[in-house]
Every structure is written in C-alpha cells, then in structure tokens.
Design a protein around this motif. Structure first.
Motif, PDB file in Angstrom:
ATOM      1  N   TYR A  73      48.829  48.925  51.050  1.00 47.26           N
ATOM      2  CA  TYR A  73      49.177  47.519  51.230  1.00 47.26           C
ATOM      3  C   TYR A  73      48.078  46.681  50.580  1.00 47.26           C
ATOM      4  CZ  TYR A  73      50.576  43.188  53.471  1.00 47.26           C
ATOM      5  OH  TYR A  73      50.992  41.900  53.698  1.00 47.26           O
ATOM      6  N   ASP A  74      48.459  45.824  49.646  1.00 41.87           N
ATOM      7  CA  ASP A  74      47.505  45.009  48.903  1.00 41.87           C
ATOM      8  C   ASP A  74      47.479  43.585  49.441  1.00 41.87           C
ATOM      9  OD1 ASP A  74      46.931  47.109  47.087  1.00 41.87           O
ATOM     10  OD2 ASP A  74      48.741  46.642  45.959  1.00 41.87           O
ATOM     11  N   PHE A  75      46.282  43.010  49.475  1.00 35.23           N
ATOM     12  CA  PHE A  75      46.124  41.594  49.818  1.00 35.23           C
ATOM     13  C   PHE A  75      44.815  41.107  49.213  1.00 35.23           C
ATOM     14  CE2 PHE A  75      44.070  43.923  53.181  1.00 35.23           C
ATOM     15  CZ  PHE A  75      42.987  43.164  53.562  1.00 35.23           C
ATOM     16  N   ARG A  76      44.667  39.787  49.172  1.00 39.02           N
ATOM     17  CA  ARG A  76      43.439  39.219  48.628  1.00 39.02           C
ATOM     18  C   ARG A  76      43.026  37.995  49.435  1.00 39.02           C
ATOM     19  NH1 ARG A  76      45.687  36.907  42.856  1.00 39.02           N
ATOM     20  NH2 ARG A  76      47.377  35.733  43.777  1.00 39.02           N
ATOM     21  N   LYS A 111      37.757  47.561  48.828  1.00 44.78           N
ATOM     22  CA  LYS A 111      37.510  46.245  48.218  1.00 44.78           C
ATOM     23  C   LYS A 111      37.111  46.489  46.775  1.00 44.78           C
ATOM     24  CE  LYS A 111      34.538  42.175  48.480  1.00 44.78           C
ATOM     25  NZ  LYS A 111      33.403  41.546  49.176  1.00 44.78           N
ATOM     26  N   GLU A 112      37.902  45.935  45.873  1.00 44.28           N
ATOM     27  CA  GLU A 112      37.655  46.103  44.432  1.00 44.28           C
ATOM     28  C   GLU A 112      37.560  47.591  44.067  1.00 44.28           C
ATOM     29  OE1 GLU A 112      37.669  43.241  42.757  1.00 44.28           O
ATOM     30  OE2 GLU A 112      37.421  41.915  44.480  1.00 44.28           O
ATOM     31  N   GLY A 113      38.323  48.445  44.750  1.00 43.80           N
ATOM     32  CA  GLY A 113      38.365  49.870  44.450  1.00 43.80           C
ATOM     33  C   GLY A 113      37.331  50.703  45.185  1.00 43.80           C
ATOM     34  N   LYS A 114      36.398  50.089  45.901  1.00 43.49           N
ATOM     35  CA  LYS A 114      35.371  50.825  46.638  1.00 43.49           C
ATOM     36  C   LYS A 114      35.696  50.791  48.128  1.00 43.49           C
ATOM     37  CE  LYS A 114      31.763  49.758  43.343  1.00 43.49           C
ATOM     38  NZ  LYS A 114      30.493  49.074  43.113  1.00 43.49           N
ATOM     39  N   GLU A 115      35.544  51.943  48.768  1.00 40.76           N
ATOM     40  CA  GLU A 115      35.868  52.026  50.189  1.00 40.76           C
ATOM     41  C   GLU A 115      34.855  51.246  51.025  1.00 40.76           C
ATOM     42  OE1 GLU A 115      36.770  55.293  53.714  1.00 40.76           O
ATOM     43  OE2 GLU A 115      36.359  55.991  51.693  1.00 40.76           O
ATOM     44  N   LYS A 127      30.585  37.218  52.599  1.00 41.32           N
ATOM     45  CA  LYS A 127      30.299  35.811  52.345  1.00 41.32           C
ATOM     46  C   LYS A 127      31.089  35.286  51.153  1.00 41.32           C
ATOM     47  CE  LYS A 127      25.648  36.286  54.099  1.00 41.32           C
ATOM     48  NZ  LYS A 127      24.232  36.239  53.824  1.00 41.32           N
ATOM     49  N   MET A 128      31.406  34.001  51.234  1.00 40.74           N
ATOM     50  CA  MET A 128      32.017  33.272  50.127  1.00 40.74           C
ATOM     51  C   MET A 128      31.210  31.990  49.938  1.00 40.74           C
ATOM     52  SD  MET A 128      36.101  33.617  50.301  1.00 40.74           S
ATOM     53  CE  MET A 128      36.702  34.824  49.161  1.00 40.74           C
ATOM     54  N   ASP A 136      38.564  38.078  46.427  1.00 42.25           N
ATOM     55  CA  ASP A 136      38.296  39.466  46.776  1.00 42.25           C
ATOM     56  C   ASP A 136      39.621  40.204  46.936  1.00 42.25           C
ATOM     57  OD1 ASP A 136      35.591  38.821  46.825  1.00 42.25           O
ATOM     58  OD2 ASP A 136      35.569  38.474  48.984  1.00 42.25           O
ATOM     59  N   TYR A 137      39.779  41.308  46.210  1.00 38.82           N
ATOM     60  CA  TYR A 137      41.002  42.116  46.266  1.00 38.82           C
ATOM     61  C   TYR A 137      40.799  43.282  47.222  1.00 38.82           C
ATOM     62  CZ  TYR A 137      42.474  39.584  42.114  1.00 38.82           C
ATOM     63  OH  TYR A 137      42.825  38.591  41.235  1.00 38.82           O
ATOM     64  N   TYR A 138      41.773  43.477  48.096  1.00 37.09           N
ATOM     65  CA  TYR A 138      41.709  44.547  49.085  1.00 37.09           C
ATOM     66  C   TYR A 138      42.960  45.414  49.008  1.00 37.09           C
ATOM     67  CZ  TYR A 138      37.899  41.946  51.198  1.00 37.09           C
ATOM     68  OH  TYR A 138      36.720  41.305  51.405  1.00 37.09           O
ATOM     69  N   LYS A 139      42.756  46.682  49.357  1.00 32.10           N
ATOM     70  CA  LYS A 139      43.874  47.625  49.445  1.00 32.10           C
ATOM     71  C   LYS A 139      43.685  48.405  50.734  1.00 32.10           C
ATOM     72  CE  LYS A 139      45.390  49.607  45.839  1.00 32.10           C
ATOM     73  NZ  LYS A 139      46.439  50.114  45.004  1.00 32.10           N
ATOM     74  N   LEU A 140      44.686  48.329  51.601  1.00 37.33           N
ATOM     75  CA  LEU A 140      44.658  49.065  52.861  1.00 37.33           C
ATOM     76  C   LEU A 140      45.461  50.342  52.678  1.00 37.33           C
ATOM     77  CD1 LEU A 140      43.941  49.242  55.890  1.00 37.33           C
ATOM     78  CD2 LEU A 140      46.099  48.076  56.342  1.00 37.33           C
TER      79      LEU A 140
END
Length: 170
Positions: A73-76, A111-115, A127-128, A136-140
């Motif tokens: 599942y992708d989200f950002r 996050k960005e391909g890193k666990e 932080k932002m 920030d791109y996330y994949k669950l």
C-alpha cells in the motif's frame, strides 16, 4: 511648691496637645494618602496565525484475500499544496499503523525504499522544514503468513494508517 507642680503638669499637657495637632496638620499637607490604584492597558495587535500544512495522499483501499502472501500500500506525506504554498511552521510527525493483533499478519514500512523500524506499530519522529517543499514516499508491506493462522475462519479486520503531526517548538 504645689503651685509650680500643677503649672508644670498643665504646661506639659498643653505642649503635648500642640505637638500632636501640629503633626496631624503636617501629615495633612504632606500629600501622603492611603488608597488603591487601578490602571488598564489596552494592547491591539494585528497578527496572522501561521498555518501548518501536512497533506497525506494515499492509494485506493486495498482488500487482501489471502491469495498473495504480500500486499503493498503506497502513500505519501507532504508539506505543500498543489498551488505551491508550503507550510509556515516546522512540523514533526510520526506514522502509526492501527490494526487488531494477529500472529498471521505483520507489517513492514519503507520510506524512499529503505525499511523503517516500527515499535508498537509506530515510527520514530520525522521532521518537515518550513518553506522547503518536502514529500516523503512510503510503502506499507502487509505480510500474511498462512502457517501462523490458527483459526479456520477468515480474518476480517481493518488496517488504518494514521499520521500524527505537531508543530515544532521554536
């Protein structure tokens, strides 16, 4: 001799009355007064409140039926709007995955391909920065292990992703 003592006593009394009277008159003209002071201060300010912007864009709902062992599942998470307006304050946030405890289902977040490590299904604080466009791109990854499923019935549960944010103290 008795007359002199009586005259002396009368003169002392007269002198005391005159001194007390003079003290009262002196205090009256000295300007000393007892009273309360009441004052007010009006301050007017014209200030804008800084607007935090934190937008979560996600994929459509995902239904897992057990045919695949892994589903994604992708989200950002981003700090700007489509018109280019960025957040006016620094933000911190963390991601929490809400679901019922089940041994057959586990999660991994990238996050960005890193666990990213999850503790109690929560990430560390991220932080932002204000005025910097950040996304920030996330994949669950949802892992269903059939061998750990002890129930004959289907597993029916919802998985929610919550992003908790807070304004950073300056």
């Amino acid at each position: 001799m008795k007359k002199q003592k009586v005259e002396l006593k009368g003169k002392k009394k007269e002198l005391a009355v005159i001194l007390i009277g003079m003290l009262i008159v002196a205090l009256f003209f000295s300007g000393y007064s007892l009273g309360k002071e009441y004052s007010t201060t009006n301050i007017k300010a014209n200030a804008k409140i800084a607007e935090p912007i934190l937008i979560v864009e996600n994929s459509p709902e995902l239904e897992i039926n057990g045919r695949k062992e892994r589903e994604y599942y992708d989200f950002r998470v981003k700090n700007y709007r489509e018109n280019g307006e960025t957040t006016q304050v620094d933000l911190t946030y963390y991601i929490e995955i809400l679901s019922q405890k089940d041994e057959a289902i586990s999660f991994k977040l990238y996050k960005e391909g890193k666990e990213i490590s999850l503790q109690n299904n929560k990430t560390d604080i991220m932080k932002m920065k204000k005025k910097d466009m950040q996304e920030d791109y996330y994949k669950l990854e949802i892992i269903y292990d059939k061998t750990k499923n002890k129930s004959i019935e289907d597993i029916l549960q919802d998985v929610q992703i919550k992003v908790h944010s807070e304004q950073m103290k300056t």
